[in-house]
Motif scaffolding. Structure first.
Motif, PDB file in Angstrom:
ATOM      1  N   TYR A 122      -4.763  11.261   2.917  1.00  0.00           N
ATOM      2  CA  TYR A 122      -5.612  10.657   1.884  1.00  0.00           C
ATOM      3  C   TYR A 122      -4.909   9.476   1.214  1.00  0.00           C
ATOM      4  N   ASN A 123      -3.624   9.619   0.934  1.00  0.00           N
ATOM      5  CA  ASN A 123      -2.883   8.512   0.306  1.00  0.00           C
ATOM      6  C   ASN A 123      -2.834   7.285   1.202  1.00  0.00           C
ATOM      7  N   ALA A 161      -4.607   1.794   2.006  1.00  0.00           N
ATOM      8  CA  ALA A 161      -5.124   0.772   2.927  1.00  0.00           C
ATOM      9  C   ALA A 161      -6.453   0.205   2.441  1.00  0.00           C
ATOM     10  N   TYR A 162      -7.356   1.071   1.979  1.00  0.00           N
ATOM     11  CA  TYR A 162      -8.652   0.593   1.481  1.00  0.00           C
ATOM     12  C   TYR A 162      -8.457  -0.278   0.238  1.00  0.00           C
ATOM     13  N   MET A 188     -12.388   3.377  -1.027  1.00  0.00           N
ATOM     14  CA  MET A 188     -11.235   3.954  -1.706  1.00  0.00           C
ATOM     15  C   MET A 188     -11.659   5.022  -2.708  1.00  0.00           C
ATOM     16  N   GLU A 189     -12.664   4.722  -3.511  1.00  0.00           N
ATOM     17  CA  GLU A 189     -13.145   5.683  -4.498  1.00  0.00           C
ATOM     18  C   GLU A 189     -13.776   6.895  -3.833  1.00  0.00           C
ATOM     19  N   SER A 190     -14.438   6.682  -2.678  1.00  0.00           N
ATOM     20  CA  SER A 190     -15.041   7.794  -1.953  1.00  0.00           C
ATOM     21  C   SER A 190     -13.968   8.753  -1.432  1.00  0.00           C
ATOM     22  N   VAL A 191     -12.894   8.184  -0.881  1.00  0.00           N
ATOM     23  CA  VAL A 191     -11.791   9.017  -0.382  1.00  0.00           C
ATOM     24  C   VAL A 191     -11.121   9.750  -1.532  1.00  0.00           C
ATOM     25  N   LEU A 192     -10.930   9.075  -2.657  1.00  0.00           N
ATOM     26  CA  LEU A 192     -10.304   9.708  -3.813  1.00  0.00           C
ATOM     27  C   LEU A 192     -11.158  10.861  -4.333  1.00  0.00           C
ATOM     28  N   MET A 212     -10.816  13.733  -1.999  1.00  0.00           N
ATOM     29  CA  MET A 212      -9.506  14.354  -2.169  1.00  0.00           C
ATOM     30  C   MET A 212      -9.500  15.297  -3.360  1.00  0.00           C
ATOM     31  N   LEU A 213     -10.141  14.888  -4.440  1.00  0.00           N
ATOM     32  CA  LEU A 213     -10.168  15.717  -5.652  1.00  0.00           C
ATOM     33  C   LEU A 213     -10.966  16.994  -5.441  1.00  0.00           C
ATOM     34  N   CYS A 214     -11.866  16.993  -4.466  1.00  0.00           N
ATOM     35  CA  CYS A 214     -12.676  18.190  -4.188  1.00  0.00           C
ATOM     36  C   CYS A 214     -11.953  19.193  -3.300  1.00  0.00           C
ATOM     37  N   GLN A 215     -10.840  18.778  -2.688  1.00  0.00           N
ATOM     38  CA  GLN A 215     -10.117  19.658  -1.781  1.00  0.00           C
ATOM     39  C   GLN A 215      -9.146  20.547  -2.562  1.00  0.00           C
TER      40      GLN A 215
END
Length: 510
Positions: A266-267, A272-273, A282-286, A289-292
């Protein structure tokens, strides 16, 4: 003029980061066992401290023999230690001679008194590790060949993996493949770690067909299936060439294989994004990540997010993210503050920049080379040469060695301020150091002299650049064309323009 004083930026307090010195032990350390004990020690060397007159002669003779035995043992021990030291020194010299002069085995045995096949294991392995760490791949491979010639050598998969990873970082995939084949020939265990190292070597050199072929083989082999680290390496390589469609495909493939992305994955995506300006991704991946539950954001996540917004001047969004990460319990580190300083400095917000510096001082964050480079560049951009020079002297007093980035900032600032004599002093400092220069530095130098219409010095810097082995690029010629145009030397400017145009045409045809 920018000042170090300013309103306090509302950073929440964090624990004191000052390192606690280790307590000094007051107990006497245990003595080391004697490496050469006496074979027949006396269990009670002096049972009767006041011997009778009848046994005094016998005891005296015994003491003499014991003293001679002790002296003999000490002499033998000293000889043995000297032999070990000499052997180690000779072993190091033998390695040095092999690498530096490529001497034959017979010459080494004759000159150094030690066989090239009987070098000390520790000496050879330490030399190999040093070169692997420094990414000196040619020297490392020579030492590895020397290692394989030793009588005590046994094939070791761990050493092979380290070498393959090093070759991948040095963009030497063919050499990595040769080492992989050597592992197979020597009967080493080939597991998923070995395949991942080779895949990394391929992907770092953009040999994606070979990397995908290896990935498919790993997926079909139950003994070396790819893991999250394998996929993360491949994803990072595609992100570096902006192949975002391949990244999406790899993420879907991970899900189908039952492999969950890690914090590192995720980092890598967030960083990269952010650098590519793809803030929605980038915000979508973040958010994902917070949901995992199996991976949580860390300081790297914080820094990548702040860098993405700060580099594009979105200061307010950067500050909001900073506060949210703090609330989530993620502590900032020195890199976090370097990013904040750089973002505020480039945005011209010197008051908040000064507040960050005060905060770092309050909570004992030691400045690094990057910190000094950031603040020196910021005050140079602001035209505050006095503060910039003070920070440069402070940097030197703290025994932090300036690098090429530092000198670029100084030259750029002096060029904008019209201080050619200061640039000359910077060049004298560089002459007395072993700093490694680059094309960017010479571009700064050419631009600085061009701004001041010091065309002779500009030309001299241009020639120096070529003599040092650096090829001028478009930035170099653009600065020179601009300088000639401002000085009214239209003929020289036009000649350079024609030269650049012809060079670009020849590259396109090639």
């Amino acid at each position: 003029m920018a000042s170090l004083q300013g309103p306090t930026f509302p950073f929440p307090p964090i624990p004191n980061h000052r390192s606690t010195p280790k307590p000094t032990s007051l107990t006497t350390p245990r003595s080391k066992p004697d490496p050469f004990p006496d074979p027949n020690p006396d269990p009670d060397p002096d049972p009767d401290p006041v011997p009778s007159s009848s046994s005094s002669i016998t005891l005296s003779n015994t003491q003499k023999r014991w003293g001679l035995s002790m002296e003999k043992n000490k002499t033998e021990e000293a000889k043995e230690r000297k032999h070990v030291v000499n052997t180690k020194i000779a072993s190091k010299k033998a390695i040095s001679v092999i690498l530096r002069r490529e001497a034959t085995k017979a010459v080494i045995e004759k000159k150094k008194g030690i066989s090239s096949k009987r070098l000390l294991p520790r000496t050879v392995l330490e030399a190999l590790h040093e070169r692997i760490k420094a990414l000196r791949w040619e020297s490392a491979l020579k030492i590895f060949e020397l290692l394989r010639e030793q009588l005590w050598y046994r094939p070791n998969s761990g050493i092979y993996v380290k070498l393959i990873v090093m070759l991948g970082k040095c963009k030497q995939p063919q050499k990595a493949q040769e080492l992989f084949q050597a592992m197979v020939d020597e009967g080493c265990i080939i597991n998923h770690e070995v395949y991942t190292a080779l895949l990394s070597a391929y992907s770092r050199s953009c040999q994606f067909n070979e990397a995908f072929t290896l990935l498919e083989y790993m997926k079909n082999n139950p003994n070396c299936r790819p893991d999250v680290y394998t996929y993360s390496i491949l994803i990072k390589s595609f992100l570096q060439v902006s192949a975002f469609d391949k990244v999406s495909m790899l993420l879907s493939d991970m899900v189908s294989q039952g492999i969950k992305p890690s914090t590192v994955t995720y980092n890598t995506l967030i960083d990269a994004y952010g650098k590519s300006g793809r803030f929605a991704d980038m915000e979508s991946v973040l958010a994902e990540m917070l949901c995992q539950r199996h991976c949580e954001p860390d300081a790297w996540t914080l820094n990548s997010t702040l860098r993405a917004f700060g580099a594009t001047g979105q200061i307010e969004m950067m500050e909001k993210c900073y506060e949210k990460f703090l609330v989530a319990g993620i502590e900032p580190n020195i890199r976090t503050f370097n990013i904040l300083l750089d973002s505020y400095g480039k945005n011209g917000d010197y008051e908040k920049m000064s507040s960050v510096m005060q905060y770092m001082q309050k909570y004992h964050f030691s400045w690094t080379l990057v910190t000094y480079n950031v603040v020196i560049d910021a005050f140079g951009r602001a035209g505050d040469l006095k503060q910039m020079e003070f920070l440069f002297r402070l940097m030197q007093s703290e025994k932090i060695k300036p690098n090429c980035v530092t000198f670029c900032s100084l030259v750029r600032a002096y060029g904008r301020a019209g201080k050619p004599e200061k640039i000359e002093s910077v060049l004298r400092i560089i002459e007395n150091t072993d700093v490694t220069l680059d094309t960017v530095f010479f571009n700064c130098l050419v631009d600085a002299f061009g701004r001041m219409e010091r065309l002779a010095e500009m030309k001299e810097a241009f020639e120096m650049m070529k003599s040092k082995g650096f090829n001028p690029d478009r930035v170099t010629y653009k600065s020179m064309i601009k300088a000639y145009s401002i000085a009214g030397m239209s003929r020289q400017a036009k000649e350079l323009q024609n030269f650049v145009r012809s060079s670009e045409d020849s590259k396109d045809q090639g």
